[in-house]
Motif scaffolding. Structure first.
Motif, PDB file in Angstrom:
ATOM      1  N   SER A   1       2.922  -2.943  -7.540  1.00  0.00           N
ATOM      2  CA  SER A   1       2.082  -2.906  -6.103  1.00  0.00           C
ATOM      3  C   SER A   1       0.673  -3.245  -6.151  1.00  0.00           C
ATOM      4  O   SER A   1       0.357  -3.620  -5.261  1.00  0.00           O
ATOM      5  CB  SER A   1       2.818  -1.755  -5.318  1.00  0.00           C
ATOM      6  OG  SER A   1       2.108  -0.579  -5.855  1.00  0.00           O
TER       7      SER A   1
ATOM      8  N   LEU B   1       1.471   8.895  -6.474  1.00  0.00           N
ATOM      9  CA  LEU B   1       2.003  10.243  -6.343  1.00  0.00           C
ATOM     10  C   LEU B   1       2.973  11.022  -6.995  1.00  0.00           C
ATOM     11  O   LEU B   1       3.064  12.016  -7.565  1.00  0.00           O
ATOM     12  CB  LEU B   1       2.239  10.586  -4.555  1.00  0.00           C
ATOM     13  CG  LEU B   1       1.104  10.515  -3.633  1.00  0.00           C
ATOM     14  CD1 LEU B   1       1.746  10.722  -2.238  1.00  0.00           C
ATOM     15  CD2 LEU B   1      -0.094  11.480  -4.070  1.00  0.00           C
ATOM     16  N   ALA B   2       3.998   9.922  -7.307  1.00  0.00           N
ATOM     17  CA  ALA B   2       5.144  10.480  -7.963  1.00  0.00           C
ATOM     18  C   ALA B   2       4.776  10.690  -9.564  1.00  0.00           C
ATOM     19  O   ALA B   2       5.399  11.335 -10.051  1.00  0.00           O
ATOM     20  CB  ALA B   2       6.387   9.213  -7.822  1.00  0.00           C
TER      21      ALA B   2
ATOM     22  N   ALA C   1       7.857   5.311 -11.682  1.00  0.00           N
ATOM     23  CA  ALA C   1       6.791   5.339 -10.807  1.00  0.00           C
ATOM     24  C   ALA C   1       5.474   4.536 -11.037  1.00  0.00           C
ATOM     25  O   ALA C   1       4.942   4.003 -10.259  1.00  0.00           O
ATOM     26  CB  ALA C   1       6.301   6.813 -10.632  1.00  0.00           C
TER      27      ALA C   1
ATOM     28  N   SER D   1       0.939  -1.301   0.026  1.00  0.00           N
ATOM     29  CA  SER D   1       0.217   0.039  -0.146  1.00  0.00           C
ATOM     30  C   SER D   1       0.864   1.296   0.064  1.00  0.00           C
ATOM     31  O   SER D   1       0.520   2.284  -0.668  1.00  0.00           O
ATOM     32  CB  SER D   1      -0.882  -0.044   1.290  1.00  0.00           C
ATOM     33  OG  SER D   1      -1.964  -0.948   1.002  1.00  0.00           O
ATOM     34  N   THR D   2       1.946   1.370   0.630  1.00  0.00           N
ATOM     35  CA  THR D   2       2.860   2.314   0.811  1.00  0.00           C
ATOM     36  C   THR D   2       3.501   2.602  -0.611  1.00  0.00           C
ATOM     37  O   THR D   2       3.504   3.847  -1.152  1.00  0.00           O
ATOM     38  CB  THR D   2       4.069   2.112   1.975  1.00  0.00           C
ATOM     39  OG1 THR D   2       3.304   2.002   3.040  1.00  0.00           O
ATOM     40  CG2 THR D   2       4.796   3.393   1.908  1.00  0.00           C
ATOM     41  N   ILE D   3       4.090   1.360  -1.200  1.00  0.00           N
ATOM     42  CA  ILE D   3       4.639   1.694  -2.349  1.00  0.00           C
ATOM     43  C   ILE D   3       3.571   1.906  -3.460  1.00  0.00           C
ATOM     44  O   ILE D   3       3.979   2.910  -4.521  1.00  0.00           O
ATOM     45  CB  ILE D   3       5.308   0.228  -2.931  1.00  0.00           C
ATOM     46  CG1 ILE D   3       6.339  -0.149  -1.902  1.00  0.00           C
ATOM     47  CG2 ILE D   3       5.610   0.486  -4.427  1.00  0.00           C
ATOM     48  CD1 ILE D   3       6.780  -1.393  -2.356  1.00  0.00           C
ATOM     49  N   THR D   4       2.205   1.520  -3.511  1.00  0.00           N
ATOM     50  CA  THR D   4       1.221   2.113  -4.314  1.00  0.00           C
ATOM     51  C   THR D   4       1.075   3.376  -3.974  1.00  0.00           C
ATOM     52  O   THR D   4       1.125   4.367  -5.317  1.00  0.00           O
ATOM     53  CB  THR D   4      -0.034   1.270  -4.000  1.00  0.00           C
ATOM     54  OG1 THR D   4       0.288  -0.168  -4.354  1.00  0.00           O
ATOM     55  CG2 THR D   4      -1.485   1.606  -5.037  1.00  0.00           C
ATOM     56  N   VAL D   5       0.941   4.022  -2.971  1.00  0.00           N
ATOM     57  CA  VAL D   5       0.549   5.572  -2.689  1.00  0.00           C
ATOM     58  C   VAL D   5       1.766   6.347  -3.322  1.00  0.00           C
ATOM     59  O   VAL D   5       1.563   7.427  -4.032  1.00  0.00           O
ATOM     60  CB  VAL D   5       0.387   5.759  -1.364  1.00  0.00           C
ATOM     61  CG1 VAL D   5       0.322   7.264  -0.941  1.00  0.00           C
ATOM     62  CG2 VAL D   5      -0.869   5.137  -0.932  1.00  0.00           C
ATOM     63  N   ILE D   6       3.054   5.778  -3.072  1.00  0.00           N
ATOM     64  CA  ILE D   6       4.298   6.819  -3.432  1.00  0.00           C
ATOM     65  C   ILE D   6       4.149   6.799  -4.883  1.00  0.00           C
ATOM     66  O   ILE D   6       4.674   7.750  -5.647  1.00  0.00           O
ATOM     67  CB  ILE D   6       5.397   5.950  -2.773  1.00  0.00           C
ATOM     68  CG1 ILE D   6       5.380   6.154  -1.282  1.00  0.00           C
ATOM     69  CG2 ILE D   6       6.789   6.813  -3.236  1.00  0.00           C
ATOM     70  CD1 ILE D   6       6.399   5.587  -0.547  1.00  0.00           C
ATOM     71  N   GLY D   7       4.209   5.555  -5.308  1.00  0.00           N
ATOM     72  CA  GLY D   7       4.054   5.476  -6.811  1.00  0.00           C
ATOM     73  C   GLY D   7       3.050   6.183  -7.561  1.00  0.00           C
ATOM     74  O   GLY D   7       3.301   6.978  -8.660  1.00  0.00           O
TER      75      GLY D   7
ATOM     76  N   PHE E   1       3.576   1.590  -9.336  1.00  0.00           N
ATOM     77  CA  PHE E   1       1.982   1.770  -8.842  1.00  0.00           C
ATOM     78  C   PHE E   1       1.383   0.490  -9.390  1.00  0.00           C
ATOM     79  O   PHE E   1       0.695  -0.271  -8.850  1.00  0.00           O
ATOM     80  CB  PHE E   1       1.457   3.073  -9.414  1.00  0.00           C
ATOM     81  CG  PHE E   1      -0.055   3.085  -9.171  1.00  0.00           C
ATOM     82  CD1 PHE E   1      -0.552   3.294  -8.429  1.00  0.00           C
ATOM     83  CD2 PHE E   1      -0.694   2.827 -10.439  1.00  0.00           C
ATOM     84  CE1 PHE E   1      -1.952   3.238  -8.159  1.00  0.00           C
ATOM     85  CE2 PHE E   1      -2.074   2.775 -10.650  1.00  0.00           C
ATOM     86  CZ  PHE E   1      -2.661   3.090  -9.304  1.00  0.00           C
TER      87      PHE E   1
END
Length: 209
Positions: free
Chosen positions: A101, A29-30, A94, A21-27, A98
């Motif tokens: 993940s 947003l990036a 990114a 979930s963290t990787i998904t959100v970061i990806g 997304f």
């Protein structure tokens, strides 16, 4: 944050969910932050690729040649617009993170649902969690045992401080390692009065009858 910590300590499943979930959100947003150069460079590559294709015969059946010309178009755009192209690469990475993940999260969700409702539909944890979905007084669930929330003003109970439980051997011969019980705040137990029917947690037996 406390909920995330509790889930993290629950099992590898929730660890995986939190990480993905963290990787998904970061990806995501990036990708959104670099969407403008990504779209700009992608359009440039598409136009350059179209120009290169226009001079070829029967190019629609020559997949290998199409890919070769596409790579040539990318190299030409990268040499003419290096800064924008670098942001295009960052945005592409990114987007990949997304998609990857998020796909793993979907597979985990499907796998968890299949395990819960197909392979272990009648397990004690599923039965208790299902019947207690709308029960607001559930305090915590651990080792097939449910307690309601009590406080120091509830009569007939006492508070137990967090403490260490030494390892022991069960009646079936299973060895249980020592563990810390009670978390950070401890827990409540009924005062001994010789009547097990009014003990904390005894309500669950009548609830399931």
């Amino acid at each position: 944050m406390e909920l995330l910590v509790d889930l993290w300590e629950t099992s590898w499943f929730w660890k995986s969910v939190i990480i993905l979930s963290t990787i998904t959100v970061i990806g995501l947003l990036a990708f959104l932050l670099t969407l403008s150069p990504y779209s700009y460079v992608k359009d440039l590559i598409a136009m350059e690729h179209k120009v290169l294709l226009s001079g070829k015969w029967f190019i629609w059946v020559r997949k290998g040649k199409q890919e070769e010309l596409y790579q040539r178009a990318k190299r030409k755009v990268s040499s003419k617009y290096p800064t924008a192209y670098n942001w295009y690469i960052v945005s592409s990475i990114a987007l990949f993170l997304f998609n990857f993940s998020f796909g793993c999260l979907v597979l985990l969700g499907i796998g968890g649902a299949v395990d819960k409702y197909v392979f272990t539909p009648n397990s004690p944890s599923n039965e208790i969690n299902t019947k207690y979905d709308d029960y607001e007084d559930v305090y915590y669930y651990e080792n097939d045992y449910v307690e309601v929330h009590y406080d120091d003003h509830t009569p007939g109970i006492h508070h137990v401080q967090p403490h260490w439980v030494n390892g022991y051997e069960r009646s079936d011969g299973t060895m249980v390692d020592g563990y810390w019980r009670g978390g950070e705040d401890g827990y409540y137990r009924s005062n001994p009065d010789g009547n097990p029917d009014n003990n904390i947690g005894s309500f669950i037996n009548s609830f399931f009858d």
